[in-house]
Design a protein around this motif. Structure first.
Motif, mmCIF file in Angstrom:
data_model
loop_
_atom_site.group_PDB
_atom_site.id
_atom_site.type_symbol
_atom_site.label_atom_id
_atom_site.label_comp_id
_atom_site.label_asym_id
_atom_site.label_seq_id
_atom_site.Cartn_x
_atom_site.Cartn_y
_atom_site.Cartn_z
ATOM 1 N N GLN A 126 -9.424 6.017 -5.089
ATOM 2 C CA GLN A 126 -8.830 5.094 -4.119
ATOM 3 C C GLN A 126 -9.914 4.313 -3.378
ATOM 4 N N THR A 136 -6.737 -4.915 7.735
ATOM 5 C CA THR A 136 -7.461 -5.306 6.518
ATOM 6 C C THR A 136 -6.922 -6.571 5.873
ATOM 7 N N SER A 190 0.819 -1.226 0.000
ATOM 8 C CA SER A 190 0.000 0.000 0.000
ATOM 9 C C SER A 190 0.851 1.273 0.000
ATOM 10 N N ASP A 245 -6.898 -0.066 1.445
ATOM 11 C CA ASP A 245 -5.752 -0.830 0.942
ATOM 12 C C ASP A 245 -4.602 -0.833 1.953
#
Ligand code: FMN
Length: 162
Positions: free
Chosen positions: A101, A146, A80, A115
């Protein structure tokens, strides 16, 4: 900051060995979400879970954090890390770093990057003035990892600049 081409002092070298993470700090500004790359970020307590971030005194983001009473943090890993490019240099006219994004709006209306390795939504809990930054404290009210992975670790040859 150490002048270009000058050897960092021992103090600057030593400071530069303090490991930092790399984050995108976000907050709600008058015209929508705004953000900046932040490395002066650290957990400061368990109960309540508290994070401190140092914000340069000249940054508009500081007023926006005070006004909204919140800030978000998106912790970057290698995959990321390209997101930082959205906050460097110039974007095409009318484009913001957030356009295109993958974003998440938290229940308290903070914008974070999905992300990123992990994100945090913090409620402003106080601030402390240093010479050139305000250290802003936030209680983490919502957060998520995540995906699996390790964060970026930011080390500097010269600890008197980011
Ligand atoms: C690797 C890196 C880490 C940074 N860390 C911080 C930080 O912790 N706090 C801060 O206020 N600014 C930090 N900055 C500076 C801001 O992200 C950004 O560079 C600055 O807002 C640029 O705005 P300006 O060009 O308008 O000054 C960092 C910049 C970089 C490149």
């Amino acid at each position: 900051m150490t002048p270009k081409d000058a050897q960092p002092t021992p103090l600057a070298q030593a400071l530069g060995r303090i490991p930092c993470g790399l984050f995108l700090a976000t907050t709600q500004g008058p015209d929508g979400p705004m953000g900046f790359i932040a490395s002066f970020v650290q957990q400061m307590g368990f109960e309540p879970p508290t994070i401190a971030i140092a914000v340069g005194k000249d940054r508009d983001h500081l007023e926006a954090i005070r006004a909204s009473g919140r800030f978000g943090l998106s912790l970057l890993d290698k995959p990321s890390s390209a997101l930082m490019g959205r906050f460097f240099g110039k974007l095409p006219e009318g484009e913001t770093p957030f356009d295109g994004q993958a974003l998440h709006t938290t229940s308290a209306n903070s914008t974070v990057f999905t992300d990123a390795l992990a994100w945090f939504d913090c409620k402003l809990a106080g601030e402390h003035e240093t010479g050139d930054h305000f250290v802003v404290f936030g209680v983490v009210e919502e957060a998520a990892q995540t995906h699996d992975g390790d964060p970026m670790v930011h080390l500097r040859a010269d600890g008197l600049s980011y």
